[in-house]
Enzyme design. Structure first.
Site, PDB file in Angstrom:
ATOM      1  N   TYR A   1       0.833  -1.209   0.000  1.00 55.85           N
ATOM      2  CA  TYR A   1       0.000   0.000   0.000  1.00 55.85           C
ATOM      3  C   TYR A   1       0.861   1.250   0.000  1.00 55.85           C
ATOM      4  O   TYR A   1       2.067   1.198   0.228  1.00 55.85           O
ATOM      5  CB  TYR A   1      -0.921   0.002   1.220  1.00 55.85           C
TER       6      TYR A   1
ATOM      7  N   LEU B   1      11.669   1.453   6.658  1.00 63.23           N
ATOM      8  CA  LEU B   1      11.071   1.875   5.401  1.00 63.23           C
ATOM      9  C   LEU B   1      11.698   3.221   5.035  1.00 63.23           C
ATOM     10  O   LEU B   1      11.710   4.136   5.858  1.00 63.23           O
ATOM     11  CB  LEU B   1       9.561   2.026   5.540  1.00 63.23           C
TER      12      LEU B   1
ATOM     13  N   GLU C   1      13.117   2.991  13.744  1.00 66.04           N
ATOM     14  CA  GLU C   1      12.216   4.047  13.271  1.00 66.04           C
ATOM     15  C   GLU C   1      10.996   4.095  14.172  1.00 66.04           C
ATOM     16  O   GLU C   1      10.976   3.479  15.239  1.00 66.04           O
ATOM     17  CB  GLU C   1      11.819   3.793  11.821  1.00 66.04           C
TER      18      GLU C   1
ATOM     19  N   LYS D   1       6.623  -1.917   1.927  1.00 65.56           N
ATOM     20  CA  LYS D   1       5.453  -1.293   2.560  1.00 65.56           C
ATOM     21  C   LYS D   1       4.270  -2.242   2.395  1.00 65.56           C
ATOM     22  O   LYS D   1       3.379  -2.054   1.558  1.00 65.56           O
ATOM     23  CB  LYS D   1       5.168   0.075   1.951  1.00 65.56           C
TER      24      LYS D   1
ATOM     25  N   ARG E   1      -7.806 -20.500  -0.211  1.00 72.14           N
ATOM     26  CA  ARG E   1      -6.732 -20.266   0.744  1.00 72.14           C
ATOM     27  C   ARG E   1      -5.677 -21.375   0.725  1.00 72.14           C
ATOM     28  O   ARG E   1      -5.879 -22.469   1.263  1.00 72.14           O
ATOM     29  CB  ARG E   1      -7.300 -20.119   2.153  1.00 72.14           C
TER      30      ARG E   1
END
Length: 289
Positions: free
Chosen positions: A38, A207, A183, A151, A105
Site C-alpha cells: 500500500y 522503510l 524508526e 510497505k 486459501r
C-alpha cells in the site's frame, strides 16, 4: 464538489465506484495473509505531493513480493489524480493498496488467472484545531519482520507498538531492536546532537520514507551534516533535538521520549530550519476558478 461533500468516489481495480458498489471477495489474500502492499500520498492545496516517488515505491514493493500490478505507474497516477479531483480533496490524503487477488486459501501463490485487486480512497482533513507543536514518543521493542523496506499490509506489530505508545499517553512508538533505534511505528526518526543529525541508514530494517527522502534533500541543500548510523536507545535521551517524519505529519518535533524531556522541550534550531525548507517544497494551492 466541495471538499468532503456528497457520496465519495472510490477506486476499485480500473473503475471509479461509489461505496455501495464496492465488493471485495472474502477469499482476497489481503484478508487471509496480508498479502499485498500500500501507499499513502498527501494532498496539499488540491495537489498530490511527491506522487511519483510514492507510486514508484508502491511498484517497488509489489516487485519485492513478486506481484505484477495490472497497469503501469502512469495509469496509476492518473487514476489517483482523478480520485482526488472527483472527491474534491483540497487538504488530505489518498490511500491505495494492492493485494495478490482472490483465490482459495493456500499459502503459496495462486495459479494463473488470479489478478491483483487494487483499491483506493481519499480522506479530507478538516478545519479543526491545529496539531500540537510537539509530540512525545514511547520506546517499544521492534518485533517486526526482517523486510521493513517493503510497505506491506502486514502491520500487526506496528499496530501493537502504536497501541502501547497510546496507552502511555504518547503520540508515536520509537522502535528499537535490542536497544538499537530503527524508526517509528509509522514514521522515520531523527536525533540532533551538537548540530549533527543522526538517523538509521536505509536498510531492510526501516522503510525509506518519502518524507524522509525530502528531508535528506533539504539537509543537502542547507549543508546540514547527517550521520546515517544506528542510534542506541540510551543515546536518544541526551539528544539536543529529536523529530519524526511521515507523509501525514510532515516533520513533527519531539518534546519527550519515555517521559524524558528532549532539549528544552521545544523545536530546536535544526528542526525549525528543516521545517521551513520542507514547507518551501510543498506545492502551491490550485488556483480557484
Amino acid at each position: 464538489m466541495k471538499e468532503g461533500s456528497g457520496m465519495s468516489t472510490y477506486l476499485l481495480n480500473d473503475r471509479f465506484v461509489k461505496e455501495d458498489e464496492i465488493t471485495v471477495s472474502i477469499e482476497d489474500r489481503g484478508y487471509y495473509f496480508g498479502d499485498g502492499v500500500y501507499e499513502v500520498i498527501r494532498v496539499y492545496g488540491g495537489i498530490l505531493f511527491t506522487a511519483d516517488e510514492h507510486i514508484g515505491r508502491l511498484y517497488e514493493s509489489a516487485s519485492k513480493i513478486r506481484m505484477d500490478l495490472p497497469y503501469g505507474e502512469e495509469e496509476m497516477k492518473a487514476k489517483i489524480e482523478q480520485l482526488v479531483k472527483d472527491n474534491g480533496i483540497i487538504e488530505g490524503h489518498v490511500y491505495v493498496q494492492a493485494t495478490r487477488g482472490a483465490a482459495p486459501r493456500v499459502h503459496q501463490f495462486p495459479g494463473e488467472g488470479v489478478v491483483p485487486v487494487i483499491t483506493g480512497y481519499t480522506k479530507a482533513y478538516g478545519q479543526g484545531a491545529e496539531p500540537a507543536e510537539t509530540v512525545s514518543l514511547k520506546s517499544v521493542e521492534d518485533i517486526r519482520w526482517m523486510r521493513c523496506d517493503i510497505k506491506s499490509l502486514n502491520l500487526l506489530a506496528n499496530v501493537l507498538a502504536k497501541q502501547e505508545a497510546h496507552e502511555h499517553g504518547c503520540y508515536e512508538a520509537l522502535l528499537h531492536r535490542g536497544g538499537t533505534v530503527t524508526e517509528g511505528s509509522s514514521s522515520n526518526v531523527f536525533g540532533v546532537k551538537d548540530g549533527v543529525i543522526h538517523t538509521h541508514p536505509v536498510s531492510n530494517f526501516i522503510l525509506n520514507g518519502i518524507t524522509r527522502r525530502v528531508v535528506m534533500e533539504c539537509c543537502e541543500e542547507l549543508g546540514q551534516p547527517v550521520h546515517e548510523q544506528p542510534m542506541a536507545l540510551e543515546d536518544v535521551y541526551t539528544m539536543d533535538e529529536f523529530f519524526m517524519t511521515s507523509t501525514t505529519n510532515g516533520i513533527a518535533p519531539v518534546s519527550a521520549i519515555d517521559g524524558r524531556q528532549i532539549g528544552d522541550g521545544r523545536p530546536g534550531p535544526v528542526t525549525k530550519a528543516l521545517m521551513a525548507a520542507f514547507d518551501k517544497k510543498l506545492p502551491a494551492p490550485v488556483a480557484s476558478k
